[in-house]
Design a protein around this motif. Structure first.
Motif, mmCIF file in Angstrom:
data_model
loop_
_atom_site.group_PDB
_atom_site.id
_atom_site.type_symbol
_atom_site.label_atom_id
_atom_site.label_comp_id
_atom_site.label_asym_id
_atom_site.label_seq_id
_atom_site.Cartn_x
_atom_site.Cartn_y
_atom_site.Cartn_z
ATOM 1 N N HIS A 331 0.072 4.334 0.524
ATOM 2 C CA HIS A 331 0.374 5.170 1.693
ATOM 3 C C HIS A 331 -0.780 5.167 2.702
ATOM 4 O O HIS A 331 -1.256 6.212 3.146
ATOM 5 C CB HIS A 331 0.726 6.601 1.275
ATOM 6 N N VAL A 333 -1.381 2.465 5.933
ATOM 7 C CA VAL A 333 -0.864 1.241 6.543
ATOM 8 C C VAL A 333 -1.957 0.203 6.745
ATOM 9 O O VAL A 333 -1.690 -1.006 6.733
ATOM 10 C CB VAL A 333 -0.152 1.571 7.876
ATOM 11 N N ASN A 336 -2.167 -1.523 3.492
ATOM 12 C CA ASN A 336 -0.864 -2.130 3.212
ATOM 13 C C ASN A 336 -0.666 -3.443 3.962
ATOM 14 O O ASN A 336 -0.100 -4.395 3.432
ATOM 15 C CB ASN A 336 0.268 -1.165 3.587
ATOM 16 N N SER A 388 -1.325 7.108 10.320
ATOM 17 C CA SER A 388 -1.037 5.895 9.555
ATOM 18 C C SER A 388 -2.022 5.660 8.423
ATOM 19 O O SER A 388 -1.768 4.831 7.536
ATOM 20 C CB SER A 388 -1.027 4.674 10.491
ATOM 21 N N ASP A 392 2.886 5.264 5.440
ATOM 22 C CA ASP A 392 3.289 3.892 5.769
ATOM 23 C C ASP A 392 4.115 3.892 7.052
ATOM 24 O O ASP A 392 5.246 4.377 7.054
ATOM 25 C CB ASP A 392 4.118 3.296 4.628
ATOM 26 N N ASP A 394 4.336 0.919 9.141
ATOM 27 C CA ASP A 394 4.480 -0.432 9.682
ATOM 28 C C ASP A 394 5.936 -0.852 9.877
ATOM 29 O O ASP A 394 6.187 -1.910 10.459
ATOM 30 C CB ASP A 394 3.737 -1.464 8.823
#
Length: 428
Positions: A331, A333, A336, A388, A392, A394
């Protein structure tokens, strides 16, 4: 000799063809704008992926060509990032070990598609900024209001099939997650707040109503990130309007409205908290959550996620992280994107964030009639960038819409003429 014989039949044919083409182009442009408005509205229908938002955009694209929409040099940075992102992201998709390669490629395609929508929106808004910004935000506001009303009524149990629009007792409306639903409502709320601060009395009243409905919707999402996002974005709008746009008498009005508004929000919040079920959920959400702490909590697994990202330059594939040491995504971004798209794709994403922030904030330093349109965009996006780091974002459709709007309005500010434009025309 008559006028008709002087002009000749060929001239009449040429003129008729030109008039026919002009008429057809006008009709196409009207349909094009309608489809864009419909596409923006479908941003509140995010319960499957690909969503109706993606499908309706495929209807918009051919009409963009038929309507002769322009492409601007000032937006080419978005196109370059879109092109650079794709090969890195596809390479990362093939690093997947658990999920199927087609599923991973679908995830990457959706991300690339959303980057493309940013580029489209930037050019669409740059071409006819005032009119098209109004069209986009009218469609967005309608979607947000409907979502907020559905989410709030469902949370209060005042509509049939209420559970369809709830998740874990929290409002989500037609989204997959309350944590997406809440932030979706914030941009139109910031435009409404700006109209409250700088608009005429009648506009301010209706804008205040919109702001209150959206505030209640954000509260019903019980997303702590959305609560903070809404509060701090509101403060940024208030400060920027006061500092950059308000006249002397309006500054006094803004200070009075701020006090009155805080009182009204406190009353609305108090009314909601007087409902026992609301109060219990509020206390639960406001307290520290178990999944935030510990080695496998949100912040603990983010440390492991960064270690994993550094050790895998090509990435590990989208969503693969949850099949490793812990069962949930980090969690965040910013880590990620390194997992999902590799170092190269992550660098492109970081560049997108940095350049969008820079274009938005730099535009605020330039006196322009369009600066009023930029204030709510910057206030919303800066907080979204911060949010962010704990969520998440994106694949949030409205995130990429915001990026495109900032680039489009920045283009208008950089090329705007000194001719005065009535401020009421810029309050959308």
């Amino acid at each position: 000799m008559s006028l008709a014989s002087t002009i000749g039949p060929d001239s009449f044919k040429t003129g008729s063809k030109r008039l026919g083409r002009t008429y057809l182009r006008t009709k196409v442009q009207v349909l094009f704008d309608f489809l864009v408005g419909f596409w923006i509205f479908t941003g509140c229908l995010v319960f499957v992926e690909p969503s109706p938002y993606e499908v309706s955009f495929l209807l918009v694209l051919p009409f963009a060509f038929l309507a002769g929409m322009g492409v601007y040099r000032s937006t080419l940075g978005l196109l370059a990032m879109f092109v650079a992102f794709i090969p890195f992201a596809l390479v990362s998709a093939f690093q997947a070990r658990v999920l199927s390669i087609p599923d991973e490629i679908t995830f990457v395609i959706v991300t690339a598609f959303l980057l493309l929508t940013s580029y489209f929106v930037a050019n669409y808004v740059a071409e006819q900024t005032a009119r098209r910004m109004r069209l986009v935000m009218n469609a967005y506001t309608a979607a947000a209001l409907i979502s907020a009303v559905i989410g709030t009524l469902a949370y209060l149990g005042l509509m049939p099939s209420a559970d369809t629009f709830l998740l874990y007792g929290r409002a989500k409306a037609m989204f997959n997650d309350p944590n997406v639903f809440g932030p979706f409502l914030i941009l139109p709320a910031m435009y409404a707040l700006q109209r409250v601060l700088l608009g005429t009395n009648r506009k301010a009243f209706w804008a205040g109503t919109v702001y209150m409905v959206l505030f209640i919707g954000v509260f019903a999402s019980f997303s702590r990130a959305a609560w903070g996002h809404f509060a701090f974005s509101s403060i940024i709008v208030l400060v920027l309007c006061f500092w950059l746009e308000a006249r002397a008498h309006e500054k006094v009005r803004i200070m009075i409205l701020s006090l009155v508004g805080l009182g009204m929000l406190a009353v609305a919040l108090g009314g909601l908290l007087s409902i026992p079920s609301v109060n219990r959920l509020f206390e639960t959400r406001a307290a520290s959550q178990n999944y935030d702490s510990g080695e496998t909590g949100r912040f603990g697994r983010q440390g492991y996620a960064w270690e994993l990202a550094i050790a895998n330059p090509l990435g590990i594939g989208p969503r693969e992280f949850s099949f490793m040491r812990v069962s949930e995504l980090p969690h965040n971004v910013y880590v990620n994107v390194l997992h999902a798209y590799g170092w190269g794709g992550g660098a492109v994403y970081y560049l997108l964030v940095i350049l969008t922030l820079w274009r938005g904030i730099a535009s605020l330093t330039k006196p322009s009639p369009y600066r009023l349109m930029m204030i709510p965009l910057v206030a919303t996006y800066t907080m979204l960038v911060g949010e962010s780091a704990i969520i998440d974002s994106d694949h949030w459709r409205h995130y990429f819409l915001l990026v495109g709007l900032i680039w489009g309005v920045a283009s208008a500010i950089n090329h705007s003429k000194r001719d005065p434009i009535p401020r009421d025309a810029m309050l959308i």
